[in-house]
Enzyme design. Structure first.
Site, PDB file in Angstrom:
ATOM      1  N   GLU A 288       0.828  -1.213   0.000  1.00 57.76           N
ATOM      2  CA  GLU A 288       0.000   0.000   0.000  1.00 57.76           C
ATOM      3  C   GLU A 288       0.859   1.259   0.000  1.00 57.76           C
ATOM      4  O   GLU A 288       0.793   2.058   0.925  1.00 57.76           O
ATOM      5  CB  GLU A 288      -0.869   0.029   1.270  1.00 57.76           C
ATOM      6  CG  GLU A 288      -1.657  -1.212   1.555  1.00 57.76           C
ATOM      7  CD  GLU A 288      -2.139  -1.276   3.024  1.00 57.76           C
ATOM      8  OE1 GLU A 288      -1.928  -0.321   3.790  1.00 57.76           O
ATOM      9  OE2 GLU A 288      -2.717  -2.307   3.387  1.00 57.76           O
ATOM     10  N   PRO A 289       1.699   1.474  -1.005  1.00 58.67           N
ATOM     11  CA  PRO A 289       2.545   2.667  -0.968  1.00 58.67           C
ATOM     12  C   PRO A 289       1.768   3.935  -1.319  1.00 58.67           C
ATOM     13  O   PRO A 289       0.898   3.923  -2.189  1.00 58.67           O
ATOM     14  CB  PRO A 289       3.599   2.381  -2.045  1.00 58.67           C
ATOM     15  CG  PRO A 289       2.959   1.418  -2.975  1.00 58.67           C
ATOM     16  CD  PRO A 289       1.906   0.671  -2.221  1.00 58.67           C
ATOM     17  N   ARG A 291       3.237   7.830  -0.320  1.00 62.61           N
ATOM     18  CA  ARG A 291       4.227   8.888  -0.542  1.00 62.61           C
ATOM     19  C   ARG A 291       5.253   8.539  -1.617  1.00 62.61           C
ATOM     20  O   ARG A 291       5.597   9.387  -2.451  1.00 62.61           O
ATOM     21  CB  ARG A 291       4.957   9.144   0.784  1.00 62.61           C
ATOM     22  CG  ARG A 291       5.895  10.324   0.760  1.00 62.61           C
ATOM     23  CD  ARG A 291       6.821  10.343   1.992  1.00 62.61           C
ATOM     24  NE  ARG A 291       6.155  10.002   3.210  1.00 62.61           N
ATOM     25  CZ  ARG A 291       5.636  10.873   4.074  1.00 62.61           C
ATOM     26  NH1 ARG A 291       5.735  12.152   3.842  1.00 62.61           N
ATOM     27  NH2 ARG A 291       5.042  10.443   5.177  1.00 62.61           N
ATOM     28  N   ARG A 327       2.578  20.347   6.010  1.00 63.11           N
ATOM     29  CA  ARG A 327       3.551  19.441   6.619  1.00 63.11           C
ATOM     30  C   ARG A 327       4.593  20.146   7.508  1.00 63.11           C
ATOM     31  O   ARG A 327       4.923  19.633   8.582  1.00 63.11           O
ATOM     32  CB  ARG A 327       4.257  18.584   5.556  1.00 63.11           C
ATOM     33  CG  ARG A 327       3.270  17.759   4.706  1.00 63.11           C
ATOM     34  CD  ARG A 327       3.937  16.719   3.831  1.00 63.11           C
ATOM     35  NE  ARG A 327       4.553  15.676   4.616  1.00 63.11           N
ATOM     36  CZ  ARG A 327       5.830  15.594   4.897  1.00 63.11           C
ATOM     37  NH1 ARG A 327       6.673  16.481   4.398  1.00 63.11           N
ATOM     38  NH2 ARG A 327       6.290  14.637   5.649  1.00 63.11           N
ATOM     39  N   TYR A 331       4.535  18.658  11.163  1.00 63.52           N
ATOM     40  CA  TYR A 331       5.593  17.687  11.499  1.00 63.52           C
ATOM     41  C   TYR A 331       6.979  18.322  11.474  1.00 63.52           C
ATOM     42  O   TYR A 331       7.977  17.603  11.416  1.00 63.52           O
ATOM     43  CB  TYR A 331       5.612  16.522  10.493  1.00 63.52           C
ATOM     44  CG  TYR A 331       4.273  15.997  10.068  1.00 63.52           C
ATOM     45  CD1 TYR A 331       3.479  15.266  10.945  1.00 63.52           C
ATOM     46  CD2 TYR A 331       3.792  16.222   8.778  1.00 63.52           C
ATOM     47  CE1 TYR A 331       2.251  14.776  10.548  1.00 63.52           C
ATOM     48  CE2 TYR A 331       2.571  15.729   8.372  1.00 63.52           C
ATOM     49  CZ  TYR A 331       1.802  15.009   9.262  1.00 63.52           C
ATOM     50  OH  TYR A 331       0.586  14.526   8.850  1.00 63.52           O
ATOM     51  N   CYS A 357      -2.749  33.702   9.622  1.00 67.16           N
ATOM     52  CA  CYS A 357      -2.504  34.376  10.909  1.00 67.16           C
ATOM     53  C   CYS A 357      -2.168  33.388  12.008  1.00 67.16           C
ATOM     54  O   CYS A 357      -2.961  33.136  12.927  1.00 67.16           O
ATOM     55  CB  CYS A 357      -3.710  35.216  11.279  1.00 67.16           C
ATOM     56  SG  CYS A 357      -3.967  36.487  10.054  1.00 67.16           S
TER      57      CYS A 357
HETATM   58  N1  LLP Z   1      -1.360   2.081   4.544  1.00 69.96           N
HETATM   59  C1  LLP Z   1      -1.844   2.564   5.702  1.00 69.96           C
HETATM   60  C2  LLP Z   1      -2.715   1.709   6.522  1.00 69.96           C
HETATM   61  C3  LLP Z   1      -1.525   3.868   6.110  1.00 69.96           C
HETATM   62  O1  LLP Z   1      -1.993   4.332   7.258  1.00 69.96           O
HETATM   63  C4  LLP Z   1      -0.686   4.669   5.300  1.00 69.96           C
HETATM   64  C5  LLP Z   1      -0.353   6.049   5.676  1.00 69.96           C
HETATM   65  C6  LLP Z   1      -0.220   4.127   4.086  1.00 69.96           C
HETATM   66  C7  LLP Z   1      -0.559   2.816   3.748  1.00 69.96           C
HETATM   67  C8  LLP Z   1       0.660   4.887   3.152  1.00 69.96           C
HETATM   68  O2  LLP Z   1       1.874   5.249   3.731  1.00 69.96           O
HETATM   69  P1  LLP Z   1       3.023   5.955   2.851  1.00 69.96           P
HETATM   70  O3  LLP Z   1       3.498   4.945   1.841  1.00 69.96           O
HETATM   71  O4  LLP Z   1       2.419   7.155   2.208  1.00 69.96           O
HETATM   72  O5  LLP Z   1       4.049   6.317   3.844  1.00 69.96           O
HETATM   73  N2  LLP Z   1       0.500  13.006   6.614  1.00 69.96           N
HETATM   74  C9  LLP Z   1       1.759  12.358   6.935  1.00 69.96           C
HETATM   75  C10 LLP Z   1       1.760  10.905   6.541  1.00 69.96           C
HETATM   76  C11 LLP Z   1       0.617  10.112   7.155  1.00 69.96           C
HETATM   77  C12 LLP Z   1       0.603   8.664   6.714  1.00 69.96           C
HETATM   78  C13 LLP Z   1      -0.646   7.993   7.145  1.00 69.96           C
HETATM   79  N3  LLP Z   1      -0.766   6.609   6.747  1.00 69.96           N
HETATM   80  C14 LLP Z   1       2.891  13.133   6.277  1.00 69.96           C
HETATM   81  O6  LLP Z   1       2.627  14.139   5.617  1.00 69.96           O
HETATM   82  O7  LLP Z   1       4.057  12.811   6.435  1.00 69.96           O
END
Ligand code: LLP
Length: 429
Positions: A288-289, A291, A327, A331, A357
């Site tokens: 499940e990629p 980012r 972001r 973070y 603001c």
């Molecule tokens: N699968 C599940 C169950 C997840 O919760 C997530 C991300 C992904 C897959 C995908 O993860 P990725 O490959 O994108 O790392 N808003 C934060 C990131 C939150 C991620 C939430 N879950 C940021 O901007 O860094």
């Protein structure tokens, strides 16, 4: 300032690069797009997305594997369309995301539904369109899903999200596989939860899944999580419950600021070697990629509004803000900020801030820039978790979005007007 060498093309990202004094996305000049469509403006490279996907596809060549794009990273319809046309499924976390997949032409049979708080309405909607699998996060959710499915005369395919208690060594807000997190079923409760699932009339157990966190830049946590999950598969199958597929979640990081995550194919070469060694190499695999498929495929263009010299700090005030690029505020995340058309010279240090603001409305701190009001800057690595987390705070309409394909620039989302932001509201009669 001349374009710094590191920005001649993002590392591993040749689709966003300077040609002479012009920053380009594929064959399109960003200065032209800013001029034509205004700012803030998100611009994505289709080739960059497909190239990121290609690394996963290469990694899984010859295996039974389904890539489900975690669309929370960027859920624009045209972005989903690119991945659907390339054969991807989707990892969704809401009925809204499911509606987007269908609107973009995605195949519901390749959809997996994650998340700790699915409602009965969302379960029903997902069952009725025939999604591939529910990734269930608690025993209570098993009961409700079975009830909803039975009520429809259906059986829900389920996988249980287990919590491998592995530290992904990332920001605490985006780490999800540790004991103190709200996600998943604890390792020690897993077998009981699987027995519970098989006892319910409306469920069919099909898999197991985990997701340990996001922006992971090292293979070790994945390898550790895989060991923990495979131990569980052995235990569950020994109890007579077959596990058809194994889903290893998402989480692979990208290069924001010199980060060196493994390439997807290199990471999976290591993981597949472990799977093979433990005898699970021919299982149906899912990932499940999010980012890593879109993060470095996008930039956000923004105009310099004012330069405000100060005693302690110089501020470069831009027309993008924390509502567009949340972001850094959420973070303390780092995004490179570069001029679209660099000026020769040295420049000065600025905090790059937006018009919202809040003191937390900063996009970059202590950045060396040579800019004048009216110049266009590009905030890099803005393809993931920017537009999808954007808000209307301060009644700011959300930005427009462009998808570049070669020399063509497609407007894929119009800029929101102020009217759009309050179109659903009404005065008291
Ligand atoms: N699968 C599940 C169950 C997840 O919760 C997530 C991300 C992904 C897959 C995908 O993860 P990725 O490959 O994108 O790392 N808003 C934060 C990131 C939150 C991620 C939430 N879950 C940021 O901007 O860094």
């Amino acid at each position: 300032m001349n374009a710094p060498a590191t920005h001649q093309g993002l590392p591993g990202q040749p689709h966003i690069a300077y040609a002479g004094d012009q920053l380009m996305v594929e064959g399109v000049r960003l200065s032209d797009l800013a001029h034509k469509y205004g700012t803030p403006l998100f611009v994505y490279s289709k080739a960059a997305m497909l190239s990121a996907l290609g690394a996963y596809q290469r990694g899984f060549a010859g295996r039974k594997a389904q890539i489900c794009y975690a669309m929370k990273a960027n859920s624009g319809l045209a972005v989903l369309q690119v991945f659907a046309e390339a054969g991807c499924g989707f990892d969704i976390v809401s009925g809204g995301e499911l509606a987007r997949v269908l609107a973009a032409g995605g195949d519901p049979a390749k959809v997996i539904f994650s998340g700790v708080g699915k409602t009965r309405t969302e379960m029903k909607q997902a069952l009725q369109v025939g999604i591939g699998c529910f990734n269930v996060e608690s025993e209570a959710e098993l009961d409700v899903l079975s009830d909803v499915a039975s009520g429809l005369g259906m059986t829900a395919p389920v996988s249980l999200r287990v919590n491998p208690n592995v530290d992904p060594k990332t920001h605490p807000y985006i780490s999800t596989g540790l004991k103190g997190n709200k996600f998943g079923i604890a390792h020690e409760d897993t077998l009981r939860a699987y027995r519970h699932a098989t006892s319910l009339p409306g469920l069919k157990v099909v898999g197991i899944d985990c997701h340990i966190g996001s922006q992971i830049t090292d293979a070790t946590p994945y390898l550790d999580a895989m060991d923990r999950v495979l131990d569980l598969v052995a235990e569950i199958e020994a109890a007579g419950i077959p596990i058809h597929h194994i889903d290893f979640g998402g989480g692979l990081g990208i290069n924001y600021n010199g980060d060196t995550p493994p390439e997807a194919d290199a990471l999976w070469a290591q993981l597949l070697a472990k799977l093979d060694a433990r005898g699970y190499g021919q299982r149906q695999l899912m990932i499940e990629p999010g980012r890593s498929l879109v993060g470095n495929a996008g930039v956000c263009l923004t105009e310099v509004l004012y330069l405000k010299p100060g005693e302690q700090k110089n501020f470069c005030i831009i027309d993008a803000a924390m509502n567009d690029l949340p972001r850094p505020a959420m973070y303390q995340a780092f995004h490179h900020i570069v001029p679209v058309t660099p000026r020769p010279g040295e420049g000065s240090l600025y905090d790059v801030v937006g018009p919202v603001c809040e003191s937390g409305d900063w996009i970059g701190r202590d950045r060396q820039l040579l800019v004048r009001p009216g110049d266009t800057l590009a905030v890099l690595s803005a393809g993931a978790y920017c537009m999808s987390m954007a808000s209307n705070y301060n009644t700011r309409g959300r930005a427009a979005e462009i998808l570049v394909d070669g020399t063509k620039a497609h407007l894929i989302r119009q800029r929101e007007s102020a009217f759009d932001t309050f179109a659903l509201e009404q005065l008291v009669g």
